[in-house]
Motif scaffolding. Sequence first.
Motif, PDB file in Angstrom:
ATOM      1  N   LEU A  21      15.027   3.376  23.780  1.00 57.75           N
ATOM      2  CA  LEU A  21      16.337   3.938  24.091  1.00 57.75           C
ATOM      3  C   LEU A  21      17.435   2.906  23.930  1.00 57.75           C
ATOM      4  O   LEU A  21      17.210   1.701  24.096  1.00 57.75           O
ATOM      5  N   HIS A  22      18.609   3.391  23.636  1.00 61.61           N
ATOM      6  CA  HIS A  22      19.780   2.532  23.464  1.00 61.61           C
ATOM      7  C   HIS A  22      20.345   2.168  24.833  1.00 61.61           C
ATOM      8  O   HIS A  22      20.276   2.969  25.773  1.00 61.61           O
ATOM      9  N   PRO A  23      20.924   0.971  24.982  1.00 57.06           N
ATOM     10  CA  PRO A  23      21.476   0.588  26.290  1.00 57.06           C
ATOM     11  C   PRO A  23      22.710   1.377  26.707  1.00 57.06           C
ATOM     12  O   PRO A  23      23.105   1.327  27.879  1.00 57.06           O
ATOM     13  N   GLY A  24      23.329   2.120  25.787  1.00 59.34           N
ATOM     14  CA  GLY A  24      24.524   2.887  26.114  1.00 59.34           C
ATOM     15  C   GLY A  24      24.243   4.366  26.259  1.00 59.34           C
ATOM     16  O   GLY A  24      23.444   4.791  27.081  1.00 59.34           O
ATOM     17  N   ARG A 295      24.451  -3.616  44.012  1.00 58.65           N
ATOM     18  CA  ARG A 295      23.341  -4.282  43.329  1.00 58.65           C
ATOM     19  C   ARG A 295      23.799  -5.254  42.251  1.00 58.65           C
ATOM     20  O   ARG A 295      23.023  -6.103  41.805  1.00 58.65           O
ATOM     21  N   GLY A 296      25.047  -5.094  41.791  1.00 55.88           N
ATOM     22  CA  GLY A 296      25.530  -5.955  40.717  1.00 55.88           C
ATOM     23  C   GLY A 296      25.121  -5.491  39.337  1.00 55.88           C
ATOM     24  O   GLY A 296      25.371  -6.194  38.346  1.00 55.88           O
ATOM     25  N   GLU A 297      24.501  -4.337  39.218  1.00 59.95           N
ATOM     26  CA  GLU A 297      24.163  -3.732  37.939  1.00 59.95           C
ATOM     27  C   GLU A 297      24.144  -2.225  38.103  1.00 59.95           C
ATOM     28  O   GLU A 297      23.912  -1.706  39.198  1.00 59.95           O
ATOM     29  N   TRP A 298      24.384  -1.526  37.004  1.00 64.65           N
ATOM     30  CA  TRP A 298      24.505  -0.076  37.066  1.00 64.65           C
ATOM     31  C   TRP A 298      23.147   0.596  37.118  1.00 64.65           C
ATOM     32  O   TRP A 298      22.200   0.154  36.463  1.00 64.65           O
ATOM     33  N   VAL A 318      34.077  12.960  32.621  1.00 61.31           N
ATOM     34  CA  VAL A 318      32.869  12.232  33.002  1.00 61.31           C
ATOM     35  C   VAL A 318      32.523  11.178  31.978  1.00 61.31           C
ATOM     36  O   VAL A 318      32.273  10.005  32.310  1.00 61.31           O
ATOM     37  N   VAL A 319      32.497  11.580  30.714  1.00 61.22           N
ATOM     38  CA  VAL A 319      32.102  10.663  29.641  1.00 61.22           C
ATOM     39  C   VAL A 319      33.067   9.494  29.527  1.00 61.22           C
ATOM     40  O   VAL A 319      32.653   8.337  29.413  1.00 61.22           O
ATOM     41  N   ASP A 320      34.364   9.777  29.568  1.00 63.38           N
ATOM     42  CA  ASP A 320      35.357   8.705  29.440  1.00 63.38           C
ATOM     43  C   ASP A 320      35.270   7.745  30.624  1.00 63.38           C
ATOM     44  O   ASP A 320      35.442   6.530  30.463  1.00 63.38           O
ATOM     45  N   ALA A 323      32.140   5.609  30.035  1.00 65.39           N
ATOM     46  CA  ALA A 323      32.182   4.794  28.816  1.00 65.39           C
ATOM     47  C   ALA A 323      32.720   3.403  29.094  1.00 65.39           C
ATOM     48  O   ALA A 323      32.388   2.447  28.370  1.00 65.39           O
ATOM     49  N   ALA A 324      33.535   3.265  30.121  1.00 68.96           N
ATOM     50  CA  ALA A 324      34.123   1.962  30.453  1.00 68.96           C
ATOM     51  C   ALA A 324      33.193   1.100  31.295  1.00 68.96           C
ATOM     52  O   ALA A 324      33.539  -0.024  31.642  1.00 68.96           O
TER      53      ALA A 324
END
Length: 359
Positions: A21-24, A295-298, A318-320, A323-324
């Motif tokens: 999977l892609h990280p994004g 946690r310092g990470e998503w 939601v997406v916008d 995305a940031a």
Amino acid sequence: MRVARLQLHGFRCINEMSVDLHPGFNFLVGANGAGKTSVLEAVFLLSHGRSFRSGAREALLRRESTELGVFSTINHDDGRIARLGLGRAGTRWESRLDGQSVSLGQLIRECAVVCFEPGSHDLIAGAAEGRRQFLDWGVFHVEQDFLPAWRRYQRALKQRNSLLRSSAPLDEELFSPWELELARSGAAIDQWRKAYLDALLPFLREQSERLLPELGEVELRYRQGWPEGEDLASVLGSQRTRDQGRGHTGSGVHRADWTLSFSHAPRREHLSRGQEKLVALACVLAQAWLDASRRGEWPIVCLDDLASELDERHQAAVVDGLAATKAQLLITGTELPQPLRRLGAHVFHVEQGQLTPLL
């Protein structure tokens, strides 16, 4: 954190599957029944120890299969790599972390996943149990002592309920030890829950303003499960006769609940079904933002059947918003939503439980 690789065996309609999977943004497209939701469900399972669908874990086993396995490589933001596995052979379930057998609690602490799916509507309109699960998952990931306290509480609750259903007399010596344990562990759980909701509220207000500005400011209300200002052990002692008649313990943190109200919609009944979905989504996203800040990470964000659940304006919101961030997203649908086309999401076609990269 991100799922770098996901491998499934004997899971729902999936016989064998392995995907990088892609990280994004990752979008899984396919017909209904192709297995898109099952991929999200498998990732969720590693973070919660249960499915977001109804039914027991045994229902996850593919028909005619005797073994089930969910394996994932998780890349953390600090460079650490964790290999997670949850499997079933026969009636036995096993959790593994980096090749070693671990408890389910150790496994799910390693991976944080939040998910919005059609059943998330029950977070607002459903029974209190779902709201407690939402709350306790968040507390679990920030309070190391939560799980031991929760287990002590559950053991004491089971013992007291067993006494209530037996023919034993309502003897102080029999009931008091379990009621004192319920009070001790319950007080800690109660304080952690209150602190978590206090921390969640600012993020919930941000997400509500983004998704439902017409409802005005949101407030959270928490009910601890017994009368405010009273000692739980004393309450339980005074309710033994009543509880014996019912066959279960009627007060305690297992009866807690929380609700939301808006300045322009003070009661849940004032919300339309569509607004209830958006409020549930705001809660899920707020939990993701809070988890990331702590946690310092998503956490990994899963959005099941996004286009069917939200109109295009709310999809874009939601997406916008995400995305940031540095969040990895797994999104499903029968066709690629317009907001994701602008972002260039990585698309996978799902058919008969198989994933094929398209873009």
